[in-house]
Design a protein around this motif. Sequence first.
Motif: not given
Length: 181
Positions: A97-105
């Motif tokens: 999530m941190k690396q890619e900047g996306y939410n959990p879903h």
Amino acid sequence: RSLAEGSLPSPDEKNASSQWPNNITPQQTSPPTVEPPKGIPAGARTRTVYDRNNPKYKDFYALPQDQLIGRTIEQEAAGETAPGAQEAVAQVIQNLMKQEGYNPHETILHPSSFSGYHPKYVDRSLKALSKPLDDKYLKLAQRVLAGEVVSKPVGNATLYANLSIANPKWAHVEPKVATIG
């Protein structure tokens, strides 16, 4: 489980005819409608994910973030007996999530990210939704969402595999950062 830093292969890199059935199509999602967890950059990016309108995936999209993370930890590491195995999976989710900047879903329901959501295995994950989530997985998920470091040995690893049952290509290329179990 062997953990490594690296990026996951995209669905385009996979053999579509053998691993990604035609009835399961990725879609582009809109930016997250909820605030990302602490330490995760917000942005108006889109991500290829399993189709939220597909009956096999809609129940996962309906789950709150902590439930989806907790269930993913459970399906990926419930049978692991090595101390720290569940924490390691939780840390990899947070790292992704941190690396890619996306939410959990967007992170978890991305094709290639977690085997339990692969079209071949998704029915097993759907069946698990009928049982209550064990509190230990929910607590780990809440730590992930709070931005807490859940497993220091994992470092920044974004990949893991049980090399006694799987032999992913990345395991021979990416630098290993830890072995748990």
